[in-house]
Motif scaffolding. Sequence first.
Motif, short mmCIF file in Angstrom:
data_model
loop_
_atom_site.label_atom_id
_atom_site.label_comp_id
_atom_site.label_asym_id
_atom_site.label_seq_id
_atom_site.Cartn_x
_atom_site.Cartn_y
_atom_site.Cartn_z
N LEU A 1 25.44 59.63 44.59
CA LEU A 1 26.81 59.53 44.88
C LEU A 1 27.46 58.55 44.16
O LEU A 1 28.68 58.41 43.87
CB LEU A 1 27.01 59.29 46.50
N GLY B 1 29.60 59.12 51.29
CA GLY B 1 30.02 60.32 50.96
C GLY B 1 30.62 60.79 52.18
O GLY B 1 30.47 60.21 53.41
N VAL C 1 30.99 65.84 49.94
CA VAL C 1 29.54 66.20 49.51
C VAL C 1 29.17 67.29 50.33
O VAL C 1 29.14 67.45 51.59
CB VAL C 1 28.50 64.91 49.90
#
Length: 306
Positions: free
Chosen positions: A289, A199, A174
């Motif tokens: 996410l 993430g 990310v």
Amino acid sequence: MRKPRIVSLLPATTEIVCALRLEKRLVGRSHECDYPGSITNRPICSRARLDDRKPPETIHAEVARSIEQALSIFSIDLETLQRCRPTHILTQDLCSVCAVPMDVVNQALNELNSRQVTVVSVHPGNLEQVMASIHAIGAALEVPFRAEDLVARMQARFNAVYARSHELKTIPKVACLEWTDPLIAAGHWTPELVAMAGGYPLLGTVGKNAPTITMDDLAQADPDVLIIMPCGFSIQRACEEAAKLAKNPAWTNLKAVRTGRVYAVDGNTYFNRPGPRLADSLEIMAEILHPEDFQFGFSKKAWQKL
């Protein structure tokens, strides 16, 4: 203790004051303090010398020029501050660009010859320091148990998200952009939020200032998920700036773009403010996410898929 008269010069500390159930003691605010909506009738004690309606590259250049000339981009309205008669002023010493810095506050108090004012300056560089800021404000305002309760409630929400995300098998890479021209990757607490939401944070470092990067840096990192969260901008403005980024030829080669995993978020309301709504920010991050595992109801109003 005499009843406090609080002037808060940072949106996050204003939110903390209200979360500590001291909203009635808030007598003044900064030009950026807008939450909860019930405090927007309080006198405004600060001004910004920048126009945030300008393009990001212009704002960045003006900020850089001010820093180079050792000038603050904020000023305090001395007349309004004096009328507020504060016993406590809340500010920060983390970022001279984000809010009124400590030296500007001290200068104002010297000009007003106000020696009886308690100044609480917080330094929320990461989540632990955000919690420490809440404790410091609670202690200064003599409501330490309320601060402990607020921190405990935030931590419970953090733990609930982490407990679920920790069990997920997929951990996307990310990248979060805190500014778009130039590109600036989000630092401080944002990488922690990414990691807690399941993430793998790229480019930014926990507790460190947001680093300026290039499109080549972003392409080399090639995130699975790209989140646009310009500091101080609404979700609508974030969408507009993301559209400008899409004009760069390298944009379409990014994996996040090819797979449709680019998002705009309301950074001004959530991620940019080191206060109680960082718990909301974590839940928003988890929704982005891992949408199949987290549904907190923030979609559309707080984040949008681009």
